[in-house]
Scaffold this motif. Structure first.
Motif: not given
Length: 319
Positions: A124-125, A137-140, A160-162, A310-311
């Motif tokens: 995911r990272r 912003s896609a990283a989030r 991005g981290e949840r 999530p994606a």
């Protein structure tokens, strides 16, 4: 060698403008957002073609968008050892280029689809870092829900981290549609030249800490009051750049006034806007219908959205 990805757009809560490393889409500071559903982007990618092609909602993507798509595709090809072109087709269930975070879902869905089509299995990272190469912003959008982008260098650490949020199910986001076209890249170039940018930069770290604590604590009012305040701070810096770019419209101001009026009447309603004239009135499930009716009484179309996940990879391809 074909795969499809799906991702949700984002509403910025603590936003960013300006890139300290434009080549790698690394911003000056962290940011926090929440994914919105059922709005989504769905993207299918197939390698094995003579050249790269990309359609969005049936039309060829513009030059800037094509360059960003090929940046992501090239990173996938380098990692997978591929040399062929890719066919890319993407559809949105919501309006793009109006301030609803379409770039986030676009490149998150592309990252998921392209890596799967290339036979890669990324964490995911790693997917978040890849999606960021198309749009920061896609990283989030990749982790979904509430997420914080860590603006770290080296760039592969900018992901991005949840954030855990115990109030996810009760939140509703009423969108007031103001279809004024905008381009976010312009704001990233303009904002650092604002005389207020340094002041925002100095204050944003405290805002980030407050928002993170509010989200993790399930404090709806505190979370979205901070988002409302940050929207005004972002507007102040953007419109005081060299070109004086004011992206709000009269309808946006009316939405802001509506949020304050409804709050004065006792409803939990908070305004928020990203780069664009369209705005969100954030509220809770029991009040969403009344807020949507009030938005439509202004002569604006409304949508009631919830927090998105999530994606992910899906099986229904676009071609």
């Amino acid at each position: 060698m074909k795969a499809t990805g799906r991702a949700h757009p984002i509403q910025g809560l603590v936003k960013y403008h300006g890139l300290r490393d434009p080549a790698r889409n690394v911003p000056y500071h962290d940011s926090i957002s929440v994914c919105t559903a059922p709005s989504e982007t769905r993207t299918t990618v197939a390698f094995g073609h003579d050249a790269d092609t990309c359609l969005v909602d049936g039309d060829p993507v513009d030059d800037e968008g094509f360059d960003r798509v090929t940046t992501v595709l090239d990173a996938v090809r380098d990692r997978a050892g591929l040399t062929s072109g890719a066919r890319v087709e993407s559809v949105n269930t919501f309006a793009s280029n109006v301030g609803l975070g379409a770039s986030a879902s676009a490149y998150a869905a592309l990252a998921v689809a392209a890596t799967a089509a290339a036979g890669l299995s990324l964490s995911r990272r790693e997917l978040s870092a890849l999606a960021r190469q198309g749009a920061t912003s896609a990283a989030r959008s990749v982790p979904g829900g509430y997420a914080q982008l860590r603006a770290r260098l080296p760039a592969h650490e900018c992901v991005g981290e949840r954030l855990d949020a115990p109030f996810t199910e009760e939140v509703r986001m009423v969108v007031g549609m103001v279809p004024a076209y905008k381009r976010t890249s312009r704001a990233h170039a303009e904002t650092p030249a604002s005389p207020f940018f340094d002041a925002r930069l100095a204050a944003v770290h405290e805002t980030l800490a407050e928002a993170r604590d509010a989200i993790r604590g399930g404090d709806f009012a505190r979370t979205f009051a901070l988002a409302e305040r940050d929207s005004l701070s972002l507007l102040a810096t953007t419109m005081t750049g060299p070109d004086g770019w004011l992206y709000w419209r009269p309808e946006t101001v009316r939405l802001y006034d509506l949020a304050r009026r409804l709050r004065d009447e006792g409803l939990p309603v908070y305004f928020s806007s990203d780069t664009g004239a369209t705005a969100y009135l954030n509220t809770t499930a029991p009040h969403a219908e009344r807020v949507a009716e009030a938005v439509e009484a202004l002569g604006l179309d409304s949508h009631v959205w919830r927090v998105g996940g999530p994606a992910e990879r899906v099986d229904d391809h676009l071609f």
